[in-house]
Design a protein around this motif. Structure first.
Motif, PDB file in Angstrom:
ATOM      1  N   GLU A  82     -38.324   2.000   6.876  1.00  0.00           N
ATOM      2  CA  GLU A  82     -38.089   1.766   8.301  1.00  0.00           C
ATOM      3  C   GLU A  82     -39.280   1.126   9.002  1.00  0.00           C
ATOM      4  O   GLU A  82     -39.116   0.528  10.059  1.00  0.00           O
ATOM      5  CB  GLU A  82     -37.665   3.063   9.004  1.00  0.00           C
ATOM      6  CG  GLU A  82     -38.744   4.128   9.086  1.00  0.00           C
ATOM      7  CD  GLU A  82     -38.215   5.431   9.676  1.00  0.00           C
ATOM      8  OE1 GLU A  82     -37.416   6.094   9.008  1.00  0.00           O
ATOM      9  OE2 GLU A  82     -38.607   5.776  10.796  1.00  0.00           O
ATOM     10  N   GLU A  99     -36.659  11.148   2.137  1.00  0.00           N
ATOM     11  CA  GLU A  99     -37.117   9.941   2.843  1.00  0.00           C
ATOM     12  C   GLU A  99     -38.590  10.050   3.238  1.00  0.00           C
ATOM     13  O   GLU A  99     -39.028  11.092   3.732  1.00  0.00           O
ATOM     14  CB  GLU A  99     -36.239   9.783   4.090  1.00  0.00           C
ATOM     15  CG  GLU A  99     -36.544   8.575   4.941  1.00  0.00           C
ATOM     16  CD  GLU A  99     -35.450   8.379   5.995  1.00  0.00           C
ATOM     17  OE1 GLU A  99     -34.264   8.689   5.718  1.00  0.00           O
ATOM     18  OE2 GLU A  99     -35.776   7.927   7.111  1.00  0.00           O
ATOM     19  N   GLU A 100     -39.295   8.967   3.040  1.00  0.00           N
ATOM     20  CA  GLU A 100     -40.687   8.818   3.448  1.00  0.00           C
ATOM     21  C   GLU A 100     -41.545  10.067   3.244  1.00  0.00           C
ATOM     22  O   GLU A 100     -42.104  10.615   4.205  1.00  0.00           O
ATOM     23  CB  GLU A 100     -40.748   8.381   4.915  1.00  0.00           C
ATOM     24  CG  GLU A 100     -40.154   6.996   5.087  1.00  0.00           C
ATOM     25  CD  GLU A 100     -40.762   6.241   6.248  1.00  0.00           C
ATOM     26  OE1 GLU A 100     -40.716   6.764   7.364  1.00  0.00           O
ATOM     27  OE2 GLU A 100     -41.284   5.139   6.012  1.00  0.00           O
ATOM     28  N   HIS A 148     -32.113   1.790   8.864  1.00  0.00           N
ATOM     29  CA  HIS A 148     -32.644   2.700   9.880  1.00  0.00           C
ATOM     30  C   HIS A 148     -32.161   2.216  11.240  1.00  0.00           C
ATOM     31  O   HIS A 148     -32.187   1.010  11.518  1.00  0.00           O
ATOM     32  CB  HIS A 148     -34.171   2.686   9.844  1.00  0.00           C
ATOM     33  CG  HIS A 148     -34.806   3.525  10.920  1.00  0.00           C
ATOM     34  ND1 HIS A 148     -35.241   3.009  12.128  1.00  0.00           N
ATOM     35  CD2 HIS A 148     -35.061   4.852  10.968  1.00  0.00           C
ATOM     36  CE1 HIS A 148     -35.750   3.993  12.861  1.00  0.00           C
ATOM     37  NE2 HIS A 148     -35.659   5.117  12.185  1.00  0.00           N
ATOM     38  N   ASP A 204     -36.058  13.903   5.738  1.00  0.00           N
ATOM     39  CA  ASP A 204     -37.017  12.841   6.073  1.00  0.00           C
ATOM     40  C   ASP A 204     -38.345  13.493   6.444  1.00  0.00           C
ATOM     41  O   ASP A 204     -38.474  14.094   7.516  1.00  0.00           O
ATOM     42  CB  ASP A 204     -36.450  12.033   7.249  1.00  0.00           C
ATOM     43  CG  ASP A 204     -37.366  10.895   7.664  1.00  0.00           C
ATOM     44  OD1 ASP A 204     -38.462  10.750   7.083  1.00  0.00           O
ATOM     45  OD2 ASP A 204     -36.967  10.146   8.581  1.00  0.00           O
ATOM     46  N   TRP A 229     -38.787  14.727  10.323  1.00  0.00           N
ATOM     47  CA  TRP A 229     -39.957  14.860  11.197  1.00  0.00           C
ATOM     48  C   TRP A 229     -40.028  16.282  11.787  1.00  0.00           C
ATOM     49  O   TRP A 229     -39.828  17.242  11.071  1.00  0.00           O
ATOM     50  CB  TRP A 229     -39.920  13.793  12.295  1.00  0.00           C
ATOM     51  CG  TRP A 229     -39.855  12.383  11.786  1.00  0.00           C
ATOM     52  CD1 TRP A 229     -38.854  11.821  11.025  1.00  0.00           C
ATOM     53  CD2 TRP A 229     -40.822  11.343  11.982  1.00  0.00           C
ATOM     54  NE1 TRP A 229     -39.150  10.494  10.763  1.00  0.00           N
ATOM     55  CE2 TRP A 229     -40.344  10.179  11.344  1.00  0.00           C
ATOM     56  CE3 TRP A 229     -42.027  11.285  12.665  1.00  0.00           C
ATOM     57  CZ2 TRP A 229     -41.050   8.977  11.360  1.00  0.00           C
ATOM     58  CZ3 TRP A 229     -42.728  10.072  12.692  1.00  0.00           C
ATOM     59  CH2 TRP A 229     -42.223   8.949  12.039  1.00  0.00           C
ATOM     60  N   LYS A 281     -29.011  14.418   8.312  1.00  0.00           N
ATOM     61  CA  LYS A 281     -30.414  14.176   7.952  1.00  0.00           C
ATOM     62  C   LYS A 281     -31.314  14.870   8.957  1.00  0.00           C
ATOM     63  O   LYS A 281     -31.199  14.650  10.170  1.00  0.00           O
ATOM     64  CB  LYS A 281     -30.729  12.674   7.925  1.00  0.00           C
ATOM     65  CG  LYS A 281     -32.170  12.406   7.481  1.00  0.00           C
ATOM     66  CD  LYS A 281     -32.408  10.931   7.230  1.00  0.00           C
ATOM     67  CE  LYS A 281     -32.796  10.195   8.487  1.00  0.00           C
ATOM     68  NZ  LYS A 281     -32.909   8.746   8.267  1.00  0.00           N
TER      69      LYS A 281
HETATM   70 MG    MG Z   1     -36.965   8.028   8.732  1.00  0.00          MG
END
Ligand code: MG
Length: 373
Positions: free
Chosen positions: A250, A224-225, A300, A197, A168, A165
């Motif tokens: 999370e 994710e997010e 998470h 993510d 950010w 993964k």
């Molecule tokens: Mg995350």
């Protein structure tokens, strides 16, 4: 057995960088008892704020510090104490950092109960579905193809991860870069599972839809997010229009926030953090809520071995977890705060310990070296 003290130890590495890495500091929770058993927990939040919430004196009946609520209580009445903490701190802990502080205490109470009865927490919350869990490698998204290749080569060399993964970091700057970076990731990981993510950085729904359509070509295992956690309607309409599974959770505290994200955000995977969602007590309820809807729970966990220990106990005891997030950031706390750090075996799995409680022992030397309060 009675609770005699609730201690919050603030631990921080020498320099904290402004990157998406929660393993640079932590709030270690130690719940002490009159029988000499100490429960260990951890909170992934702002450590000094957590300490204040635990230690603050009472203002009135619905606004009491968590420590004062717990002193003298039997620590093995874990669910009762969750409700007692929630009820008597209702003015400030219904969500967010109050629930974070309760989470670390809840983990410590389960740890005490396991140690008292000589059982791993998994046995106390229903028993085991599994003895080990496949791990995926969780890293921050680098800026360039060369850095992505080097990062994957580095982690592939010593571990057979079941997926990667990237989150950010360099994501969310512009559309072209978001697409290109994920193409590079797919090339680097080959047929392995690939998760992306976005770290809540997308703000425009149409942008999100266009980039997600490109990600479909890369067979992303989950996205994710993409948005900030409060934008449930945008999660819902993205879920309606792409084939990739969405994941989120999370930042959430309590089952109420997960209910909204499951039913209106239409995510396929919920990701409670045991040290923020309300602890093991709440995470078990969230697992049941997800199971009822045919969804997975993949926690998470981006902190230290304390959180991994708690997370493994939950994963052992629920039917709908199939991977462990393995924090591959190599900070002094993520790798060394507990003795016998959880490592992957040759097949990329992490063994779930059968030791009493959450099965971790703190490395006192590291704790004292980096202790700040
Ligand atoms: Mg995350």
């Amino acid at each position: 057995m009675k609770i005699t003290d609730v201690e919050v130890v603030v631990v921080r590495q020498d320099e904290v960088k402004m990157i998406g890495d929660g393993s640079q500091d932590t709030a270690v929770i130690l719940v002490h008892t009159d029988e000499g058993i100490t429960g260990i927990g951890e909170v992934d939040s702002s450590p000094e704020v957590v300490k204040a919430i635990v230690e603050t004196p009472a203002s009135h009946d619905q606004c009491r510090g968590l420590k004062e609520i717990l002193i003298g209580e039997d620590p093995t009445n874990v669910e009762y104490l969750w409700h007692k903490m929630y009820h008597y701190s209702y003015y400030y802990t219904r969500r967010s950092v109050g629930i974070h502080a309760m989470s670390g205490i809840d983990i410590a109470l389960w740890d005490i109960t396991g140690k008292k009865y000589g059982l791993p927490v998994s046995k106390l919350i229903g028993g085991k579905f599994r003895d080990s869990i496949p791990a995926y490698c969780s890293v921050l998204m680098p800026e360039t193809k060369e850095e992505i290749d080097a990062l994957v080569a580095h982690h592939k060399a010593d571990c057979n991860y079941h997926g990667y993964k990237f989150g950010w970091g360099a994501l969310g700057q512009n559309e072209e870069k978001d697409v290109k970076l994920v193409e590079y990731c797919r090339e680097a990981v080959g047929d392995n599972r690939l998760m992306i993510d976005i770290g809540m950085r997308w703000t425009d729904y149409k942008y999100a839809l266009r980039v997600s359509k490109e990600y479909e070509k890369q067979k992303i295992y989950w996205l994710e997010e993409p948005f900030a956690p409060d934008r449930t309607p945008d999660f819902g309409r993205l879920a309606d229009n792409i084939s990739i599974s969405l994941a989120s959770g999370e930042e959430f505290g309590t089952m109420y926030e997960f209910q909204d994200m499951l039913d209106n955000g239409k995510v396929d995977i919920v990701q409670p953090d045991m040290s923020r969602c309300g602890g093991i007590t709440m995470a078990k309820k969230i697992a049941d809520m997800a199971y009822l809807r045919g969804k997975k729970l993949i926690p998470h966990a981006f902190k230290t071995g304390i959180l991994i220990g708690a997370t493994l106990q939950l994963i052992a005891a629920i039917p709908n977890a199939d991977m462990l997030e393995y924090c591959a950031q190599e900070t002094v706390l993520s790798k060394n705060l507990v003795k016998h750090h959880f490592k992957l075996d040759k097949d990329g799995n992490v063994t779930i310990p059968d030791l009493p409680g959450i099965g971790v022992e703190i490395n006192e030397e590291i704790l004292n070296k980096y202790r700040r309060a």
